[in-house]
Write a protein that holds these residues in place. Sequence first.
Motif, PDB file in Angstrom:
ATOM      1  N   UNK A  63      -7.334  -7.649   4.319  1.00  0.00           N
ATOM      2  CA  UNK A  63      -6.806  -7.622   2.950  1.00  0.00           C
ATOM      3  C   UNK A  63      -5.782  -6.497   2.851  1.00  0.00           C
ATOM      4  N   UNK A  64      -4.629  -6.816   2.298  1.00  0.00           N
ATOM      5  CA  UNK A  64      -3.552  -5.843   2.148  1.00  0.00           C
ATOM      6  C   UNK A  64      -2.469  -5.968   3.208  1.00  0.00           C
ATOM      7  N   UNK A  65      -2.749  -6.687   4.305  1.00  0.00           N
ATOM      8  CA  UNK A  65      -1.719  -6.890   5.328  1.00  0.00           C
ATOM      9  C   UNK A  65      -0.539  -7.651   4.744  1.00  0.00           C
ATOM     10  N   UNK A  69       4.285 -12.851   2.311  1.00  0.00           N
ATOM     11  CA  UNK A  69       3.007 -12.935   1.608  1.00  0.00           C
ATOM     12  C   UNK A  69       2.184 -11.687   1.893  1.00  0.00           C
ATOM     13  N   UNK A  70       1.169 -11.502   1.081  1.00  0.00           N
ATOM     14  CA  UNK A  70       0.218 -10.406   1.258  1.00  0.00           C
ATOM     15  C   UNK A  70      -1.164 -11.027   1.375  1.00  0.00           C
ATOM     16  N   UNK A  71      -1.908 -10.662   2.409  1.00  0.00           N
ATOM     17  CA  UNK A  71      -3.276 -11.163   2.552  1.00  0.00           C
ATOM     18  C   UNK A  71      -4.100 -10.560   1.407  1.00  0.00           C
ATOM     19  N   UNK A  72      -4.597 -11.437   0.534  1.00  0.00           N
ATOM     20  CA  UNK A  72      -5.320 -10.982  -0.655  1.00  0.00           C
ATOM     21  C   UNK A  72      -6.835 -10.974  -0.458  1.00  0.00           C
ATOM     22  N   UNK A  73      -7.334 -11.821   0.455  1.00  0.00           N
ATOM     23  CA  UNK A  73      -8.775 -11.867   0.722  1.00  0.00           C
ATOM     24  C   UNK A  73      -8.999 -12.164   2.190  1.00  0.00           C
ATOM     25  N   UNK A  74      -9.756 -11.277   2.834  1.00  0.00           N
ATOM     26  CA  UNK A  74     -10.113 -11.446   4.242  1.00  0.00           C
ATOM     27  C   UNK A  74     -11.304 -10.550   4.543  1.00  0.00           C
ATOM     28  N   UNK A  75     -12.159 -11.016   5.428  1.00  0.00           N
ATOM     29  CA  UNK A  75     -13.300 -10.221   5.901  1.00  0.00           C
ATOM     30  C   UNK A  75     -14.158  -9.678   4.744  1.00  0.00           C
ATOM     31  N   UNK A  76     -14.413 -10.536   3.736  1.00  0.00           N
ATOM     32  CA  UNK A  76     -15.223 -10.175   2.563  1.00  0.00           C
ATOM     33  C   UNK A  76     -14.607  -9.080   1.699  1.00  0.00           C
ATOM     34  N   UNK A  77     -13.312  -8.873   1.817  1.00  0.00           N
ATOM     35  CA  UNK A  77     -12.628  -7.879   0.982  1.00  0.00           C
ATOM     36  C   UNK A  77     -11.485  -8.552   0.230  1.00  0.00           C
ATOM     37  N   UNK A  78     -11.119  -7.972  -0.910  1.00  0.00           N
ATOM     38  CA  UNK A  78     -10.037  -8.505  -1.719  1.00  0.00           C
ATOM     39  C   UNK A  78      -9.160  -7.356  -2.209  1.00  0.00           C
ATOM     40  N   UNK A  79      -7.886  -7.644  -2.422  1.00  0.00           N
ATOM     41  CA  UNK A  79      -7.003  -6.613  -2.974  1.00  0.00           C
ATOM     42  C   UNK A  79      -7.187  -6.479  -4.487  1.00  0.00           C
ATOM     43  N   UNK A  80      -7.932  -7.422  -5.090  1.00  0.00           N
ATOM     44  CA  UNK A  80      -8.142  -7.386  -6.550  1.00  0.00           C
ATOM     45  C   UNK A  80      -9.360  -6.582  -6.908  1.00  0.00           C
TER      46      UNK A  80
END
Length: 167
Positions: free
Chosen positions: A18-20, A156-167
Motif C-alpha cells: 500500500x502506497x507504492x 496509479x497508487x496501490x491503495x490496498x495490499x497485504x491487509x493494509x490500506x492507504x485510507x
Amino acid sequence: MKNLVTPISEETVSGLRAGDMVLISGYIYCGRDAVLPRICDLIQSGEICRTDIHLQGSVIFHTAVSPAGVGPTSSNKVEIEGSFETLSGAGVKLHLGKGQIGTETIRMLNEKNAVYAVIPPVTALLGEKILEQRLVAFPELGMEAFYELKVKEYPAIIAAAKNESIY
C-alpha cells in the motif's frame, strides 16, 4: 516508481505494498457496475473459457469507455466491489479505480494475492496513454460494455495490499 506490465505475475503482486506508486503498461480490461456482474456470472458458470477474456494476471479498470475518454468510477459500488472476490479468484491481480474499499475486501485481496490501486481522475492524461482499444464482450451495454485497452505507463497508487490500506 514500479513498472508493472501485464500479465502481472504472482511474484510481482507479492512485492507490492500500500502506497507504492506504479506505472501500468500492457493490456487491461475495463468494466464497471453494468458489466462486472456479467463477467462474474461467466466465471461461475464456467462459460468464461468460451470467450476471448483472459483474466490470469490481468488488470480490471473500473471505468466506462466513451468517446469522451476514460476515468475511474467509484470502486466501492456494490456491483463493483462485490465482483472483486470472483474476479481475483479467476486470476485478476490488480483492480483499478477510485475510492476506499471495505476491510473485508482488503482481507480477501490478501488471501487471493491481488491488490487494489487508485488512479487519478484525469481523463486527458489517461487518453494519451491508450495505444489500442477493443470491445471484448456485451456490446449491448454501449460504453459500459467490457473493453480491453492497450496502455502505456498508466499512473496509479496501490491503495490496498497485504491487509493494509492507504485510507
